[in-house]
Design an enzyme around this catalytic site. Structure first.
Site, PDB file in Angstrom:
ATOM      1  N   GLY A 165       0.835  -1.209   0.000  1.00  0.00           N
ATOM      2  CA  GLY A 165       0.000   0.000   0.000  1.00  0.00           C
ATOM      3  C   GLY A 165       0.864   1.252   0.000  1.00  0.00           C
TER       4      GLY A 165
ATOM      5  N   GLY B 128      -0.344   4.907  -1.294  1.00  0.00           N
ATOM      6  CA  GLY B 128      -1.422   5.612  -0.613  1.00  0.00           C
ATOM      7  C   GLY B 128      -0.934   6.790   0.216  1.00  0.00           C
ATOM      8  N   GLN B 129      -1.872   7.376   0.957  1.00  0.00           N
ATOM      9  CA  GLN B 129      -1.569   8.603   1.705  1.00  0.00           C
ATOM     10  C   GLN B 129      -0.461   8.388   2.733  1.00  0.00           C
ATOM     11  OE1 GLN B 129      -4.441   9.905   4.558  1.00  0.00           O
ATOM     12  NE2 GLN B 129      -3.569  11.936   4.742  1.00  0.00           N
TER      13      GLN B 129
ATOM     14  N   ASP C 299       2.205  -1.784  -4.337  1.00  0.00           N
ATOM     15  CA  ASP C 299       0.821  -1.302  -4.304  1.00  0.00           C
ATOM     16  C   ASP C 299       0.100  -1.892  -5.503  1.00  0.00           C
ATOM     17  OD1 ASP C 299      -0.465   1.466  -2.747  1.00  0.00           O
ATOM     18  OD2 ASP C 299      -1.593   0.575  -4.399  1.00  0.00           O
ATOM     19  N   ILE C 300      -1.225  -1.892  -5.443  1.00  0.00           N
ATOM     20  CA  ILE C 300      -2.010  -2.388  -6.582  1.00  0.00           C
ATOM     21  C   ILE C 300      -1.987  -1.377  -7.725  1.00  0.00           C
ATOM     22  CG2 ILE C 300      -4.275  -1.471  -5.872  1.00  0.00           C
ATOM     23  CD1 ILE C 300      -5.160  -4.548  -6.560  1.00  0.00           C
TER      24      ILE C 300
ATOM     25  N   ASP D  60      -1.188  -7.141  -5.391  1.00  0.00           N
ATOM     26  CA  ASP D  60      -2.530  -7.223  -4.824  1.00  0.00           C
ATOM     27  C   ASP D  60      -2.385  -7.859  -3.436  1.00  0.00           C
ATOM     28  OD1 ASP D  60      -5.057  -7.943  -4.003  1.00  0.00           O
ATOM     29  OD2 ASP D  60      -5.583  -9.050  -5.832  1.00  0.00           O
TER      30      ASP D  60
ATOM     31  N   TYR E 214     -15.720  -0.483   8.118  1.00  0.00           N
ATOM     32  CA  TYR E 214     -14.293  -0.233   8.349  1.00  0.00           C
ATOM     33  C   TYR E 214     -13.927  -0.506   9.805  1.00  0.00           C
ATOM     34  CZ  TYR E 214      -9.976   2.566   8.583  1.00  0.00           C
ATOM     35  OH  TYR E 214      -8.697   3.013   8.790  1.00  0.00           O
TER      36      TYR E 214
ATOM     37  N   LYS F 221     -11.402  -3.317  11.388  1.00  0.00           N
ATOM     38  CA  LYS F 221     -10.223  -2.960  12.195  1.00  0.00           C
ATOM     39  C   LYS F 221     -10.300  -3.612  13.577  1.00  0.00           C
ATOM     40  CE  LYS F 221      -7.733  -0.547   9.352  1.00  0.00           C
ATOM     41  NZ  LYS F 221      -6.418  -1.060   8.908  1.00  0.00           N
TER      42      LYS F 221
HETATM   43  N1  SER Z   1      -9.150   8.446   8.689  1.00  0.00           N
HETATM   44  C1  SER Z   1      -9.907   7.241   8.670  1.00  0.00           C
HETATM   45  C2  SER Z   1     -11.217   7.415   7.998  1.00  0.00           C
HETATM   46  O1  SER Z   1     -11.719   8.514   8.025  1.00  0.00           O
HETATM   47  C3  SER Z   1     -10.136   6.738  10.071  1.00  0.00           C
HETATM   48  O2  SER Z   1      -9.146   5.819  10.372  1.00  0.00           O
HETATM   49  O3  SER Z   1     -11.735   6.492   7.481  1.00  0.00           O
END
Ligand code: SER
Length: 314
Positions: A9, A12-13, A35-36, A53, A143, A147
């Site tokens: 990843g 990503g950010q 990363d993908i 992936d 999400y 987690k």
């Molecule tokens: N920054 C994330 C989100 O907004 C929270 O872990 O999904």
């Protein structure tokens, strides 16, 4: 030093900045980015990069063996807002990518894992302010459920198989180098871009929605900090609470106005309001501070200064 790191990843950010940071610390060939999708030019050019992936367990293992990887930072995930739109896809990505690396560590093919958790593990029944490390956790988002489940599995693998997995619950992360994708806290980045471009911003959360947040440099230091701490100091193998600052849209707007006095903010709530309302407003991160010496550095006004200065240059 035999250390060789794989970042999953990396485009990503968080991955983009983490890769640059770790390459700078350990040398570019010690850090394999994957990363993908392709990342920015710096990331792709500054060291090894592989398209990967994270849900493909054979492909992950192949890279681990080929590069003699010792540590994996698993940064691939679908964030809160996007996950509400694609629940099954989010579950598949967020869980299977984790099992792939946990199993490699169980089978002694890697030594150490970093896996990020989130404030999203908390839910509407959790105490909202100074949320403790151990408390009621009934997440109401896809999400958050992924987690929280991941945290349970990390602890299980640590206890049952001696896997050295380390994790922190990131708050909303703010940065200027790479755009975030699909989070509820993303407004706190977008607001800076729109402030500079249009001098105004319409926020999808209401003025009073206070959330825990952190500037990216602090998050990277925390990530590196927990990974480089001696094993015996890591007493928590699910995930550590981590705090930087807390603010609401009105307060970040006030901070921006100190630089752009004509800046205007408006509000138009959408489905993300409900997600934000289910999360804590502030976090007690005493355990991280005691166990491995975590300390945040950057405040809201300092962050605003950094964001505005750097986005202006872009
Ligand atoms: N920054 C994330 C989100 O907004 C929270 O872990 O999904």
């Amino acid at each position: 030093m035999k250390k060789r790191i794989l970042i999953v990843g990396a485009s990503g950010q968080i991955g983009t900045e983490l890769t640059a940071f770790l390459r700078n610390k350990f040398g570019k060939n010690k850090v394999v980015a994957s990363d993908i999708k392709e990342g920015n030019e710096d990331l792709m050019k500054a060291g090894p990069f592989e398209i990967l992936d994270a849900t493909d367990c054979d492909a992950v293992e192949d890279i681990v063996i080929r590069y003699e990887i010792t540590e994996v930072y698993l940064m691939a995930a679908m964030l809160s807002a996007t996950a509400e739109k694609f629940p099954m896809k989010a579950w598949d990505l967020n869980m299977n990518s984790l099992f792939n690396v946990l199993n490699l560590a169980r089978d002694k093919k890697i030594d150490k894992i970093f896996w990020p958790s989130s404030i999203a593990v908390f839910g509407p029944t959790t105490v909202k302010t100074d949320t403790p490390q151990r408390t009621i956790m009934e997440p109401s988002t896809v999400y958050g459920i992924s987690k929280q489940t991941g945290e349970r599995w990390c602890e299980y693998y640590a206890n049952k198989y001696g896997v050295d997995v380390r994790s922190i619950r990131y708050p909303g992360l703010i940065s200027y180098k790479t755009l975030p994708g699909g989070g509820t806290t993303d407004y706190a980045i977008d607001i800076y871009h729109k402030a500079l471009k249009h001098n105004s911003y319409t926020c999808f959360l209401n003025a009073q929605t206070t959330l825990p947040m952190m500037f990216m440099d602090d998050a990277i230091r925390a990530t590196f900090g927990i990974m480089e701490t001696k094993k015996e100091h890591i007493k928590n193998r699910s995930s550590y609470n981590l705090a930087g600052m807390s603010f609401n849209p009105e307060e970040i707007a006030a901070s921006i106005k100190k630089h752009l006095p004509d800046f205007k903010i408006g509000y138009k709530e959408d489905f993300r309001q409900e997600i934000a309302d289910s999360w804590p407003q502030s976090i007690d991160d005493g355990d991280a501070r005691n166990d491995w010496g975590w300390k945040h550095l950057i405040s809201l006004d300092e962050m605003t200064e950094i964001m505005i200065t750097n986005l202006r240059k872009q």
